[in-house]
Design a protein around this motif. Structure first.
Motif, PDB file in Angstrom:
ATOM      1  N   ASP A   3       2.570   3.727   8.411  1.00 30.56           N
ATOM      2  CA  ASP A   3       2.664   4.075   6.992  1.00 30.56           C
ATOM      3  C   ASP A   3       3.997   3.724   6.371  1.00 30.56           C
ATOM      4  O   ASP A   3       4.093   3.508   5.180  1.00 30.56           O
ATOM      5  CB  ASP A   3       2.425   5.576   6.789  1.00 30.56           C
ATOM      6  CG  ASP A   3       0.956   5.925   6.795  1.00 30.56           C
ATOM      7  OD1 ASP A   3       0.137   5.016   6.635  1.00 30.56           O
ATOM      8  OD2 ASP A   3       0.641   7.113   6.970  1.00 30.56           O
ATOM      9  N   GLN A  31       6.663  -3.185  -2.896  1.00 29.80           N
ATOM     10  CA  GLN A  31       5.569  -3.321  -1.940  1.00 29.80           C
ATOM     11  C   GLN A  31       4.335  -2.534  -2.364  1.00 29.80           C
ATOM     12  O   GLN A  31       3.284  -2.654  -1.742  1.00 29.80           O
ATOM     13  CB  GLN A  31       5.996  -2.838  -0.542  1.00 29.80           C
ATOM     14  CG  GLN A  31       7.014  -3.718   0.125  1.00 29.80           C
ATOM     15  CD  GLN A  31       8.448  -3.362  -0.289  1.00 29.80           C
ATOM     16  OE1 GLN A  31       8.714  -2.321  -0.859  1.00 29.80           O
ATOM     17  NE2 GLN A  31       9.369  -4.253  -0.013  1.00 29.80           N
ATOM     18  N   GLU A  33       3.970   0.878  -2.317  1.00 36.00           N
ATOM     19  CA  GLU A  33       3.722   1.940  -1.346  1.00 36.00           C
ATOM     20  C   GLU A  33       4.505   3.194  -1.700  1.00 36.00           C
ATOM     21  O   GLU A  33       5.660   3.117  -2.098  1.00 36.00           O
ATOM     22  CB  GLU A  33       4.131   1.515   0.063  1.00 36.00           C
ATOM     23  CG  GLU A  33       3.301   0.391   0.612  1.00 36.00           C
ATOM     24  CD  GLU A  33       3.722   0.008   2.024  1.00 36.00           C
ATOM     25  OE1 GLU A  33       2.923  -0.652   2.676  1.00 36.00           O
ATOM     26  OE2 GLU A  33       4.839   0.368   2.459  1.00 36.00           O
ATOM     27  N   THR A  45      -0.126   9.349   1.199  1.00 36.60           N
ATOM     28  CA  THR A  45       0.228   7.938   1.017  1.00 36.60           C
ATOM     29  C   THR A  45      -0.581   7.379  -0.140  1.00 36.60           C
ATOM     30  O   THR A  45      -1.738   7.747  -0.346  1.00 36.60           O
ATOM     31  CB  THR A  45      -0.037   7.085   2.283  1.00 36.60           C
ATOM     32  OG1 THR A  45      -1.430   7.116   2.579  1.00 36.60           O
ATOM     33  CG2 THR A  45       0.752   7.598   3.466  1.00 36.60           C
ATOM     34  N   ARG A  47      -1.182   3.470  -1.792  1.00 38.76           N
ATOM     35  CA  ARG A  47      -0.906   2.040  -1.633  1.00 38.76           C
ATOM     36  C   ARG A  47      -1.612   1.246  -2.724  1.00 38.76           C
ATOM     37  O   ARG A  47      -2.779   1.467  -3.011  1.00 38.76           O
ATOM     38  CB  ARG A  47      -1.399   1.553  -0.280  1.00 38.76           C
ATOM     39  CG  ARG A  47      -0.559   2.026   0.840  1.00 38.76           C
ATOM     40  CD  ARG A  47      -0.754   1.159   2.074  1.00 38.76           C
ATOM     41  NE  ARG A  47       0.161   1.579   3.096  1.00 38.76           N
ATOM     42  CZ  ARG A  47      -0.080   2.574   3.945  1.00 38.76           C
ATOM     43  NH1 ARG A  47      -1.203   3.219   3.895  1.00 38.76           N
ATOM     44  NH2 ARG A  47       0.818   2.892   4.843  1.00 38.76           N
ATOM     45  N   ARG A  48      -0.868   0.289  -3.246  1.00 39.95           N
ATOM     46  CA  ARG A  48      -1.411  -0.649  -4.235  1.00 39.95           C
ATOM     47  C   ARG A  48      -1.951  -1.862  -3.496  1.00 39.95           C
ATOM     48  O   ARG A  48      -1.334  -2.365  -2.555  1.00 39.95           O
ATOM     49  CB  ARG A  48      -0.300  -1.062  -5.200  1.00 39.95           C
ATOM     50  CG  ARG A  48      -0.767  -1.998  -6.308  1.00 39.95           C
ATOM     51  CD  ARG A  48       0.385  -2.451  -7.182  1.00 39.95           C
ATOM     52  NE  ARG A  48       1.236  -3.391  -6.459  1.00 39.95           N
ATOM     53  CZ  ARG A  48       2.556  -3.281  -6.334  1.00 39.95           C
ATOM     54  NH1 ARG A  48       3.201  -2.270  -6.879  1.00 39.95           N
ATOM     55  NH2 ARG A  48       3.251  -4.166  -5.671  1.00 39.95           N
TER      56      ARG A  48
END
Length: 177
Positions: A3, A31, A33, A45, A47-48
């Motif tokens: 992660d 990033q 994230e 978490t 995330r893209r």
């Protein structure tokens, strides 16, 4: 995948939350994230998708829910985002996790209100730079997941918003010569 594999080494110091101790917010905007964790809260978490168009106005880089993946304590969560427009409410962020519905919505110029299943639990302040301040509502039953989700949403999307009339006045004044 780890992660934190692409999270930069420069991590802001943890925030001390009055109810949940040390909370770390790691935002690697480039990033796409975000990781939020602490000793007393579950890890979150966000995330893209690397293929997503990046919007520099949003810390995580997009307001397209289909381009984002959210996990809370390792389990997938459903993310819904308002499109953003004239009203503060249009910038709401909704999450459904483990049968619970969360909403973060701007309620003043600097801050946003977090609700759990419609109950007001606290306010968050963040400029979208990864630094987040939580202010828990007096007497509210705040749970560890509430804190984790609130910190993550505030860091990823920022907080606060101008009222519609102020935005309209800005639009009119910018249109004048």
């Amino acid at each position: 995948m780890n992660d934190t594999a692409s999270i930069p080494a420069r991590i802001p110091p943890p925030v001390h939350d009055d109810r949940f101790g040390e909370v770390t917010v790691q935002l690697a905007a480039e990033q796409g994230e975000l990781v939020v964790e602490g000793e007393l809260i579950p890890r979150v978490t966000l995330r893209r998708d690397p293929a997503a168009d990046v919007d520099e106005q949003v810390a995580i880089g997009t307001r397209e829910a289909a381009r984002l993946r959210l996990t809370v304590g390792g389990a997938e969560a459903v993310l819904r985002l308002g499109k953003g427009g004239i009203s503060r409410r249009s910038y709401r962020v909704d999450v459904e996790h483990d049968g619970v519905r969360y909403r973060l919505v701007p309620d003043s110029v600097p801050s946003s209100r977090l609700t759990r299943d419609g109950a007001y639990v606290g306010d968050f302040l963040s400029d979208g730079d990864g630094r987040v301040i939580a202010e828990w509502r007096e007497g509210s039953d705040v749970r560890p997941t509430d804190a984790a989700v609130g910190y993550a949403l505030a860091a990823a999307f920022g907080t606060g918003g101008q009222p519609w009339w102020m935005m309209a006045a800005d639009a009119v004044s910018s249109a004048l010569p």
